[in-house]
Design a protein around this motif. Structure first.
Motif, PDB file in Angstrom:
ATOM      1  N   VAL A  65      49.752  26.837  37.497  1.00  0.00           N
ATOM      2  CA  VAL A  65      50.677  27.652  38.294  1.00  0.00           C
ATOM      3  C   VAL A  65      50.515  29.099  37.831  1.00  0.00           C
ATOM      4  N   PHE A  66      50.003  29.966  38.721  1.00  0.00           N
ATOM      5  CA  PHE A  66      49.734  31.362  38.364  1.00  0.00           C
ATOM      6  C   PHE A  66      50.846  32.300  38.830  1.00  0.00           C
ATOM      7  N   ASN A  67      51.119  32.296  40.136  1.00  0.00           N
ATOM      8  CA  ASN A  67      52.133  33.172  40.733  1.00  0.00           C
ATOM      9  C   ASN A  67      51.895  34.637  40.357  1.00  0.00           C
ATOM     10  N   GLU A  68      50.676  35.120  40.603  1.00  0.00           N
ATOM     11  CA  GLU A  68      50.323  36.505  40.281  1.00  0.00           C
ATOM     12  C   GLU A  68      49.903  37.238  41.554  1.00  0.00           C
ATOM     13  N   LEU A  69      50.420  38.459  41.695  1.00  0.00           N
ATOM     14  CA  LEU A  69      50.233  39.253  42.911  1.00  0.00           C
ATOM     15  C   LEU A  69      49.310  40.441  42.650  1.00  0.00           C
ATOM     16  N   PHE A  70      48.402  40.683  43.607  1.00  0.00           N
ATOM     17  CA  PHE A  70      47.484  41.813  43.533  1.00  0.00           C
ATOM     18  C   PHE A  70      47.491  42.544  44.876  1.00  0.00           C
ATOM     19  N   VAL A  71      47.439  43.864  44.832  1.00  0.00           N
ATOM     20  CA  VAL A  71      47.416  44.690  46.040  1.00  0.00           C
ATOM     21  C   VAL A  71      46.101  45.469  46.066  1.00  0.00           C
ATOM     22  N   PHE A  72      45.339  45.302  47.160  1.00  0.00           N
ATOM     23  CA  PHE A  72      44.058  45.972  47.320  1.00  0.00           C
ATOM     24  C   PHE A  72      44.150  47.011  48.439  1.00  0.00           C
ATOM     25  N   ASP A  73      43.603  48.191  48.209  1.00  0.00           N
ATOM     26  CA  ASP A  73      43.498  49.224  49.239  1.00  0.00           C
ATOM     27  C   ASP A  73      42.249  48.974  50.075  1.00  0.00           C
ATOM     28  N   ILE A  74      42.422  48.963  51.389  1.00  0.00           N
ATOM     29  CA  ILE A  74      41.312  48.718  52.298  1.00  0.00           C
ATOM     30  C   ILE A  74      40.715  50.073  52.708  1.00  0.00           C
ATOM     31  N   PRO A  75      39.410  50.292  52.518  1.00  0.00           N
ATOM     32  CA  PRO A  75      38.805  51.604  52.805  1.00  0.00           C
ATOM     33  C   PRO A  75      38.552  51.865  54.279  1.00  0.00           C
ATOM     34  N   CYS A  76      38.788  50.877  55.138  1.00  0.00           N
ATOM     35  CA  CYS A  76      38.525  51.055  56.560  1.00  0.00           C
ATOM     36  C   CYS A  76      39.686  50.469  57.354  1.00  0.00           C
ATOM     37  N   GLU A  77      39.717  50.763  58.653  1.00  0.00           N
ATOM     38  CA  GLU A  77      40.747  50.199  59.507  1.00  0.00           C
ATOM     39  C   GLU A  77      40.365  48.785  59.929  1.00  0.00           C
ATOM     40  N   GLY A  78      41.312  47.874  59.762  1.00  0.00           N
ATOM     41  CA  GLY A  78      41.038  46.485  60.121  1.00  0.00           C
ATOM     42  C   GLY A  78      40.339  45.732  59.014  1.00  0.00           C
ATOM     43  N   LEU A  79      40.156  44.426  59.251  1.00  0.00           N
ATOM     44  CA  LEU A  79      39.575  43.540  58.237  1.00  0.00           C
ATOM     45  C   LEU A  79      38.244  42.948  58.688  1.00  0.00           C
ATOM     46  N   ASP A  80      37.595  43.574  59.655  1.00  0.00           N
ATOM     47  CA  ASP A  80      36.357  42.999  60.196  1.00  0.00           C
ATOM     48  C   ASP A  80      35.246  42.953  59.145  1.00  0.00           C
ATOM     49  N   ASP A  81      35.124  44.016  58.341  1.00  0.00           N
ATOM     50  CA  ASP A  81      34.042  44.080  57.348  1.00  0.00           C
ATOM     51  C   ASP A  81      34.528  43.742  55.940  1.00  0.00           C
ATOM     52  N   ILE A  82      35.717  43.171  55.852  1.00  0.00           N
ATOM     53  CA  ILE A  82      36.311  42.859  54.542  1.00  0.00           C
ATOM     54  C   ILE A  82      36.235  41.359  54.296  1.00  0.00           C
ATOM     55  N   SER A  83      35.927  40.981  53.086  1.00  0.00           N
ATOM     56  CA  SER A  83      35.984  39.585  52.639  1.00  0.00           C
ATOM     57  C   SER A  83      36.515  39.559  51.211  1.00  0.00           C
ATOM     58  N   ILE A  84      37.058  38.443  50.841  1.00  0.00           N
ATOM     59  CA  ILE A  84      37.641  38.316  49.510  1.00  0.00           C
ATOM     60  C   ILE A  84      37.177  37.002  48.893  1.00  0.00           C
ATOM     61  N   GLU A  85      36.788  37.076  47.628  1.00  0.00           N
ATOM     62  CA  GLU A  85      36.227  35.928  46.924  1.00  0.00           C
ATOM     63  C   GLU A  85      37.136  35.544  45.754  1.00  0.00           C
ATOM     64  N   PHE A  86      37.366  34.235  45.611  1.00  0.00           N
ATOM     65  CA  PHE A  86      38.153  33.686  44.505  1.00  0.00           C
ATOM     66  C   PHE A  86      37.242  32.807  43.662  1.00  0.00           C
ATOM     67  N   LEU A  87      37.153  33.109  42.404  1.00  0.00           N
ATOM     68  CA  LEU A  87      36.379  32.310  41.460  1.00  0.00           C
ATOM     69  C   LEU A  87      37.339  31.701  40.447  1.00  0.00           C
ATOM     70  N   VAL A  88      37.386  30.388  40.389  1.00  0.00           N
ATOM     71  CA  VAL A  88      38.186  29.684  39.386  1.00  0.00           C
ATOM     72  C   VAL A  88      37.265  29.356  38.217  1.00  0.00           C
ATOM     73  N   LEU A  89      37.587  29.888  37.059  1.00  0.00           N
ATOM     74  CA  LEU A  89      36.717  29.739  35.883  1.00  0.00           C
ATOM     75  C   LEU A  89      37.459  29.052  34.756  1.00  0.00           C
ATOM     76  N   ASP A  90      36.668  28.473  33.862  1.00  0.00           N
ATOM     77  CA  ASP A  90      37.186  27.836  32.655  1.00  0.00           C
ATOM     78  C   ASP A  90      36.968  28.774  31.476  1.00  0.00           C
ATOM     79  N   SER A  91      38.056  29.205  30.862  1.00  0.00           N
ATOM     80  CA  SER A  91      37.950  30.147  29.745  1.00  0.00           C
ATOM     81  C   SER A  91      37.436  29.425  28.507  1.00  0.00           C
ATOM     82  N   ASP A  92      36.385  29.964  27.920  1.00  0.00           N
ATOM     83  CA  ASP A  92      35.777  29.386  26.724  1.00  0.00           C
ATOM     84  C   ASP A  92      35.372  30.529  25.799  1.00  0.00           C
TER      85      ASP A  92
END
Length: 430
Positions: A358-385
């Protein structure tokens, strides 16, 4: 002349001699008045103290008893050391521990009244199964506790029991279903160790009639007592129908968790004799579980006015073990891409030794262009070692070119800006 002078000064001298006397008299009266006033104030304080209820009196009387409304049915009794006295007294029902604070006298004590004969809460909360058998045998509250109590292992294996009743109204040609309650549901929220259950019901095979109960908050034994009446169903057609109950737990962050289901074929059930009480064990729903890399719960909100994207990493579940040594220590990296170029990155805190983080963590990103056509977001779940490079457990990419639930999620936030939308997503191999 000397005699004249003595006659002139004699009244003044006598007046000077009288001043100390007057002062002494007034001082004496003032002292007596002060002493009397002090004595009167002391008497008033003493009398007021004797009439007031001591603040510790009530607490002392209630020592050992929880007076909060939700716990008035607790099994605590007065005087843990007075067991010898309670054995000689008649046993009073549990409801005698209910405390009416308005019936106290001036000293904070409760008036002695004869105990009223009333039913025990255990008897009031009997399941329909026990109501059906009440004419056969008399059941005591102690025996109910022994029969309904399950070991911790049995509770883990079982998903609970659903109690309901079926009835057919021949005058109105209506099929009546009463969902009474469910008992022994598993806890779907691992933090509060409880659930917010409700029930969906439909009539198979046509699935024309779909109803659901209200949500009952934070309980594993919900008492719904809701009646649903289905008109226009001939009695002869009941034999071909099947009732499908789905027991769920409400989750305000995403789609609701499915606890289990109950299927009731109406073939062979005779309702011409009147109302029939029934109970069935809840079984696991036959759905395909998340396999492989686990799932991630993400909430997204696009603010078109400020041109920002709010990302909330809520939960992860069913994460695989990192290796044979034990559970993983997951955390999530969030990468924002514009035209396939990474322009920002964030990461959550590490959660130790858990497959359901359970993370419940919020992040706010500024978009450099109008709209989300050229925007994508990637989530990587990693194991800390600490000893080696962090291993990627799973990956998730959301954008206009994404497929499946990821594409649907991205389309929704574009169509409904300023709305926070959360969904579960299956992770793919990193």
């Amino acid at each position: 002349m000397g005699g004249g002078k003595g006659a002139d000064f004699s009244p003044v001298a006598s007046g000077l001699h009288e001043i100390p006397t007057v002062v002494g008299i007034f001082s004496a009266f003032g002292l007596v008045f002060s002493v009397s006033l002090f004595a009167w104030i002391c008497c008033q304080r003493k009398s007021s103290k004797s009439n007031k209820t001591p603040p510790y009196k009530f607490v002392h009387v209630l020592k050992g008893v929880d007076i909060y409304p939700e716990n008035l049915n607790s099994k605590k009794k007065f005087g843990a050391d007075d067991k010898s006295e309670t054995k000689n007294k008649s046993v009073t029902p549990k409801n005698s521990l209910h405390l009416d604070l308005e019936k106290r006298d001036l000293n904070g004590n409760f008036p002695k009244t004869a105990p009223k004969t009333q039913s025990s809460p255990d008897l009031e909360n009997l399941s329909p199964k026990h109501f059906a058998e009440r004419n056969k045998d008399s059941v005591s509250p102690d025996s109910l506790k022994s029969t309904t109590s399950l070991s911790s292992e049995e509770k883990q294996d079982k998903l609970g029991t659903l109690f309901f009743s079926l009835e057919y109204n021949f005058e109105k040609k209506a099929f009546v279903v009463n969902i009474k309650e469910a008992r022994g549901l598993p806890a779907m929220d691992e933090q509060s160790m409880t659930s917010d259950p409700y029930i969906k019901m439909t009539i198979l095979p046509e699935k024309k009639h779909k109803v659901k109960t209200r949500v009952l908050r934070k309980t594993l034994d919900p008492a719904f007592d809701e009646t649903f009446t289905f008109y226009g169903i001939p009695y002869s057609q009941l034999q071909d129908l099947t009732l499908h109950f789905t027991i769920l737990s409400f989750d305000r962050f995403s789609r609701d968790d499915v606890i289990g289901e109950v299927l009731i074929p109406l073939a062979g059930i005779e309702l011409s004799g009147g109302r029939m009480l029934m109970d069935r064990e809840i079984i696991k729903r036959n759905v395909r579980k998340s396999s492989g890399r686990g799932e991630l719960l993400i909430s997204l909100c696009y603010q078109s006015t400020t041109n920002t994207l709010t990302v909330v990493v809520l939960k992860a579940r069913h994460l695989p073990k990192s290796d044979v040594s034990g559970l993983s220590d997951p955390y999530v990296k969030v990468n924002l891409y514009h035209a396939k170029k990474r322009i920002s990155k964030k990461k959550t805190h590490v959660k130790k030794c858990t497959p359901n983080a359970v993370f419940n963590e919020l992040f706010v990103f500024d978009i450099p262009c109008e709209g989300l056509d050229d925007i994508s977001i990637e989530f990587l779940v990693l194991d800390s070692d600490r000893g080696s490079r962090n291993e990627v457990i799973g990956r998730l990419t959301l954008g206009s070119s994404a497929e499946g639930t990821a594409g649907e999620h991205w389309k929704e936030i574009c169509e409904y800006p300023r709305r926070q939308i959360a969904k579960w997503h299956m992770l793919c191999d990193g």
